[in-house]
Design an enzyme around this catalytic site. Structure first.
Site, short mmCIF file in Angstrom:
data_model
loop_
_atom_site.label_atom_id
_atom_site.label_comp_id
_atom_site.label_asym_id
_atom_site.label_seq_id
_atom_site.Cartn_x
_atom_site.Cartn_y
_atom_site.Cartn_z
N LEU A 6 0.97 -1.22 -0.14
CA LEU A 6 -0.01 0.29 -0.08
C LEU A 6 1.12 1.15 0.06
CD1 LEU A 6 -3.13 0.71 2.09
CD2 LEU A 6 -1.49 2.44 1.59
N TYR A 146 10.63 22.18 6.03
CA TYR A 146 10.57 21.03 5.42
C TYR A 146 11.24 20.06 5.96
CZ TYR A 146 11.07 17.67 1.45
OH TYR A 146 10.83 16.55 0.91
N1 LIG Z 1 11.06 15.47 -5.92
C1 LIG Z 1 11.96 16.00 -4.86
O1 LIG Z 1 12.78 16.76 -5.06
C2 LIG Z 1 12.01 15.26 -3.50
C3 LIG Z 1 13.06 15.33 -2.93
C4 LIG Z 1 13.13 14.42 -1.64
C5 LIG Z 1 12.22 14.02 -1.13
N2 LIG Z 1 11.01 14.11 -1.80
C6 LIG Z 1 9.73 13.46 -1.21
O2 LIG Z 1 9.36 12.33 -1.94
C7 LIG Z 1 7.78 11.99 -1.91
C8 LIG Z 1 7.27 12.17 -3.01
O3 LIG Z 1 7.50 13.38 -3.67
P1 LIG Z 1 7.35 13.77 -5.52
O4 LIG Z 1 8.74 14.22 -5.69
O5 LIG Z 1 7.12 12.52 -5.95
O6 LIG Z 1 6.34 14.78 -5.32
P2 LIG Z 1 4.96 14.75 -6.15
O7 LIG Z 1 4.99 14.43 -7.48
O8 LIG Z 1 4.40 16.23 -5.91
O9 LIG Z 1 4.07 13.86 -5.31
C9 LIG Z 1 3.50 14.04 -4.06
C10 LIG Z 1 2.54 13.15 -3.83
O10 LIG Z 1 2.00 13.28 -2.34
C11 LIG Z 1 0.54 13.49 -2.47
N3 LIG Z 1 -0.07 14.12 -1.61
C12 LIG Z 1 0.30 15.41 -0.93
N4 LIG Z 1 -0.38 15.86 0.18
C13 LIG Z 1 -1.25 14.73 0.44
C14 LIG Z 1 -2.14 14.34 1.36
N5 LIG Z 1 -2.51 15.24 2.19
N6 LIG Z 1 -2.79 13.00 1.24
C15 LIG Z 1 -2.34 12.09 0.36
N7 LIG Z 1 -1.27 12.57 -0.32
C16 LIG Z 1 -0.77 13.66 -0.63
C17 LIG Z 1 0.46 14.15 -3.75
O11 LIG Z 1 -1.23 13.86 -4.22
P3 LIG Z 1 -2.03 14.91 -5.01
O12 LIG Z 1 -1.89 14.52 -6.61
O13 LIG Z 1 -3.40 14.84 -4.41
O14 LIG Z 1 -1.34 16.19 -4.81
C18 LIG Z 1 1.24 13.15 -4.70
O15 LIG Z 1 0.53 12.11 -5.00
C19 LIG Z 1 7.72 13.38 -0.72
O16 LIG Z 1 7.41 12.46 0.57
C20 LIG Z 1 8.57 14.13 -0.75
O17 LIG Z 1 8.69 15.03 0.31
C21 LIG Z 1 10.97 14.70 -2.91
#
Ligand SMILES: NC(=O)c1ccc[n+]([C@@H]2O[C@H](COP(=O)([O-])OP(=O)(O)OC[C@H]3O[C@@H](n4cnc5c(N)ncnc54)[C@H](OP(=O)(O)O)[C@@H]3O)[C@@H](O)[C@H]2O)c1
Length: 273
Positions: A6, A146
């Protein structure tokens, strides 16, 4: 028996890629997202369920868990991936933004763990993979809020790992680096306006300039999917998995040096004078 994962935040970026990775490798996948869309995935869709789950809404978490159990009889691995970013000078960060970040990145992860742990404990096996960030071990400037939200989950996970291993549940952390290919930057950008005010302007610009010249590649969605795969499936007691060359660089600096050397290297590489 087919294993079941999940994953939260599976609608885009790292989460979507990870869900597809496990589907392609023969797992049952419960792709949890705020607006369910089964059209995001390809392949063996009979092993896929898309369910509604908002990590800040405990009723939606319970419903998603129940739907997963009804569909596949159990959950072997929970991946807490949903998260939002914030780039800001701390003094300019409104309390509402700070709370929004913690509600999602910190309390959201705890909400989902609390809902799934009793099931895994009774099952006597399972894995929890918490996706934090390279800033969860090596914070750069302008991400204090963050980094705090992710650092909290680093400590939470490390403690929880000892607590859960007694009942057959492994807890692991995946620390991705910066992923320009995900919508993370754009999703964070609407929070940016006014959050690096004039006294920080020159510093912020010089810092962004340095980040453009990062000494390694940035993190891809495939890097994160593979790191989550390893964290979910490897035996042993490893806790942290850096994902992506940029995250591996700072992980090596962090864990391979004294604190004084680590801080000096980070300053020299990334922090403008
Ligand atoms: N990209 C980076 O630079 C980076 C770097 C380090 C760590 N991360 C971490 O990696 C993870 C994924 O990020 P990503 O880069 O793939 O970003 P992303 O494309 O913006 O995806 C984030 C996901 O989280 C979901 N989300 C946000 N708020 C939520 C809530 N309240 N309940 C359920 N789902 C929620 C979004 O859903 P919606 O579609 O509904 O908005 C989306 O599916 C995050 O934890 C982020 O902090 C990212």
């Amino acid at each position: 028996m087919t294993s079941t994962i999940l994953i939260t935040g599976a609608s885009s970026g790292y989460g979507r890629a990870t869900a597809q990775h496990f589907l392609d490798r023969g797992w049952n996948v419960v792709a949890a997202m705020r607006r369910p869309d089964p059209g995001l995935f390809t392949g063996a869709l009979e092993r896929l369920r898309t369910v509604r789950l908002d990590v800040t809404d405990e009723a939606s978490i319970a419903d998603a868990r129940d739907a997963a159990l009804a569909a596949f009889g159990g959950v072997d691995v929970l991946v807490n991936n949903a998260g939002i970013g914030l780039l800001s000078a701390f003094e300019a960060t409104p309390q509402a933004a700070l709370r929004e970040i913690f509600e999602t990145n910190t309390f959201g992860v705890m909400n989902v763990c609390r809902a799934l742990i009793p099931h895994m404990r009774k099952q006597g096996r399972g894995g929890i993979v918490n996706v934090t960030s390279s800033t969860g071990m090596a914070p750069m400037p302008l991400v204090a809020v963050y980094a705090a939200s992710k650092w909290a989950i680093e400590g939470f996970s490390e403690s929880l790992a000892y607590e859960m291993e007694r009942v057959g549940v492994r807890v692991r952390i995946v620390e991705p680096g910066f992923g320009p290919s995900t919508s993370f930057g754009a999703n964070s950008a609407h929070r940016l306006e006014g959050l690096t005010p004039p006294p920080y302007d020159a510093f912020a610009r010089a810092y962004f300039e340095r980040m453009r010249d990062y000494p390694t590649n940035y993190t891809s969605e495939a890097d994160v999917a593979e790191a989550v795969w390893r964290a979910a499936t490897e035996a042993g007691n490893r806790l942290r998995y850096a994902a992506g060359a940029d995250a591996e660089l700072v992980a090596d600096l962090r864990w391979g040096n004294s604190e004084a050397d680590f801080l000096a290297r980070v300053r020299a590489l990334f922090v403008p004078a």
